[in-house]
Design a protein around this motif. Structure first.
Motif, mmCIF file in Angstrom:
data_model
loop_
_atom_site.group_PDB
_atom_site.id
_atom_site.type_symbol
_atom_site.label_atom_id
_atom_site.label_comp_id
_atom_site.label_asym_id
_atom_site.label_seq_id
_atom_site.Cartn_x
_atom_site.Cartn_y
_atom_site.Cartn_z
ATOM 1 N N HIS A 49 9.317 19.203 5.180
ATOM 2 C CA HIS A 49 9.505 20.296 4.226
ATOM 3 C C HIS A 49 8.990 19.950 2.833
ATOM 4 O O HIS A 49 8.482 20.825 2.134
ATOM 5 C CB HIS A 49 10.981 20.699 4.166
ATOM 6 C CG HIS A 49 11.512 21.100 5.501
ATOM 7 N ND1 HIS A 49 11.021 22.171 6.219
ATOM 8 C CD2 HIS A 49 12.473 20.543 6.279
ATOM 9 C CE1 HIS A 49 11.666 22.269 7.364
ATOM 10 N NE2 HIS A 49 12.552 21.296 7.426
ATOM 11 N N ASP A 50 9.106 18.692 2.433
ATOM 12 C CA ASP A 50 8.633 18.308 1.100
ATOM 13 C C ASP A 50 7.108 18.368 0.996
ATOM 14 O O ASP A 50 6.568 18.653 -0.059
ATOM 15 C CB ASP A 50 9.171 16.934 0.701
ATOM 16 C CG ASP A 50 8.885 15.858 1.729
ATOM 17 O OD1 ASP A 50 8.543 16.183 2.891
ATOM 18 O OD2 ASP A 50 9.014 14.666 1.388
ATOM 19 N N GLU A 110 19.962 24.219 13.276
ATOM 20 C CA GLU A 110 19.920 23.176 14.290
ATOM 21 C C GLU A 110 20.634 23.663 15.544
ATOM 22 O O GLU A 110 21.699 24.260 15.473
ATOM 23 C CB GLU A 110 20.604 21.915 13.758
ATOM 24 C CG GLU A 110 20.514 20.731 14.680
ATOM 25 C CD GLU A 110 21.055 19.471 14.035
ATOM 26 O OE1 GLU A 110 21.614 18.652 14.767
ATOM 27 O OE2 GLU A 110 20.911 19.302 12.805
ATOM 28 N N GLY A 111 20.039 23.415 16.697
ATOM 29 C CA GLY A 111 20.596 23.870 17.959
ATOM 30 C C GLY A 111 20.100 25.247 18.346
ATOM 31 O O GLY A 111 20.258 25.680 19.480
ATOM 32 N N GLY A 112 19.468 25.940 17.418
ATOM 33 C CA GLY A 112 18.948 27.274 17.708
ATOM 34 C C GLY A 112 17.601 27.191 18.402
ATOM 35 O O GLY A 112 16.943 26.157 18.424
ATOM 36 N N VAL A 129 18.011 18.919 12.083
ATOM 37 C CA VAL A 129 17.650 19.351 10.734
ATOM 38 C C VAL A 129 18.177 18.329 9.747
ATOM 39 O O VAL A 129 19.364 18.008 9.753
ATOM 40 C CB VAL A 129 18.246 20.743 10.409
ATOM 41 C CG1 VAL A 129 17.928 21.144 8.974
ATOM 42 C CG2 VAL A 129 17.727 21.795 11.382
ATOM 43 N N GLN A 130 17.284 17.803 8.927
ATOM 44 C CA GLN A 130 17.616 16.869 7.856
ATOM 45 C C GLN A 130 17.153 17.496 6.544
ATOM 46 O O GLN A 130 16.415 18.483 6.559
ATOM 47 C CB GLN A 130 16.923 15.514 8.086
ATOM 48 C CG GLN A 130 17.360 14.800 9.353
ATOM 49 C CD GLN A 130 18.814 14.385 9.308
ATOM 50 O OE1 GLN A 130 19.343 14.011 8.272
ATOM 51 N NE2 GLN A 130 19.481 14.473 10.455
ATOM 52 N N PRO A 131 17.544 16.946 5.405
ATOM 53 C CA PRO A 131 17.147 17.569 4.131
ATOM 54 C C PRO A 131 15.632 17.757 3.966
ATOM 55 O O PRO A 131 15.198 18.773 3.431
ATOM 56 C CB PRO A 131 17.691 16.603 3.083
ATOM 57 C CG PRO A 131 18.835 15.934 3.745
ATOM 58 C CD PRO A 131 18.448 15.825 5.201
ATOM 59 N N TYR A 132 14.825 16.809 4.444
ATOM 60 C CA TYR A 132 13.383 16.897 4.218
ATOM 61 C C TYR A 132 12.568 17.092 5.484
ATOM 62 O O TYR A 132 11.346 17.262 5.408
ATOM 63 C CB TYR A 132 12.886 15.647 3.487
ATOM 64 C CG TYR A 132 13.568 15.468 2.155
ATOM 65 C CD1 TYR A 132 13.267 16.292 1.072
ATOM 66 C CD2 TYR A 132 14.549 14.494 1.988
ATOM 67 C CE1 TYR A 132 13.913 16.142 -0.146
ATOM 68 C CE2 TYR A 132 15.195 14.327 0.765
ATOM 69 C CZ TYR A 132 14.877 15.164 -0.296
ATOM 70 O OH TYR A 132 15.518 15.020 -1.491
ATOM 71 N N THR A 133 13.227 17.048 6.648
ATOM 72 C CA THR A 133 12.499 17.182 7.903
ATOM 73 C C THR A 133 13.294 18.010 8.907
ATOM 74 O O THR A 133 14.505 18.131 8.813
ATOM 75 C CB THR A 133 12.206 15.812 8.553
ATOM 76 O OG1 THR A 133 13.442 15.165 8.858
ATOM 77 C CG2 THR A 133 11.346 14.942 7.669
#
Length: 151
Positions: free
Chosen positions: A88-89, A33-35, A58-62
């Motif tokens: 991502h799921d 995140e931030g990159g 960035v979240q666990p699934y998205t």
């Protein structure tokens, strides 16, 4: 004569979303995140542009991304910019906004007040596919960095 109503092709939409997800994985390996990553695209003669992909959240699934083009546009044309969510799921990517226009439906009646095409959503995701594929085939990584905030 009555025109036939547009019916979205869900298999095509899923295929484009899955392909775009895989393209992002190739373009953004291990970025936090931030990159962001910037690709230089050179055209004929001295024409050049940059495509900047920034990881906003960035979240666990998205993951939320911003994809922007810089250069190759006349002053009176706003360069393309879109926000994309990676799921991502489901291993899919979807355009959420384009040129500050948000929330695209799967189908529009035509004509409509925004003058969106009946298949506007799939068209935007196909445009993203073309853009990403062009980066993969002709882009050169110009800038890449990852920023991990410390709390």
């Amino acid at each position: 004569m009555r025109r036939k109503r547009y019916v979205p092709d869900l298999q095509e939409m899923a295929s484009v979303a899955e392909s775009n997800y895989l393209r992002f994985l190739r373009l953004l390996p291990e970025t936090d995140e931030g990159g962001e990553r910037t690709f230089a695209i050179t055209g004929m003669g001295d024409q050049s542009a940059r495509v900047r992909i920034r990881i906003d959240e960035v979240q666990p699934y998205t993951t939320m991304l911003t994809v922007q083009q810089e250069g190759l546009s006349p002053e009176w044309v706003t360069p393309p910019s879109m926000n994309v969510r990676l799921y991502h799921d489901a291993s899919m990517a979807e355009v959420l906004s384009y040129q500050n226009q948000h929330k695209f439906e799967g189908r529009y009646q035509y004509p409509n007040p925004q003058m969106r095409l009946p298949d506007e959503k799939i068209q935007l995701n196909k445009f993203l596919a073309d853009w990403l594929e062009h980066c993969l085939q002709h882009g050169h990584v110009e800038q890449s960095f990852s920023f991990t905030p410390t709390f």
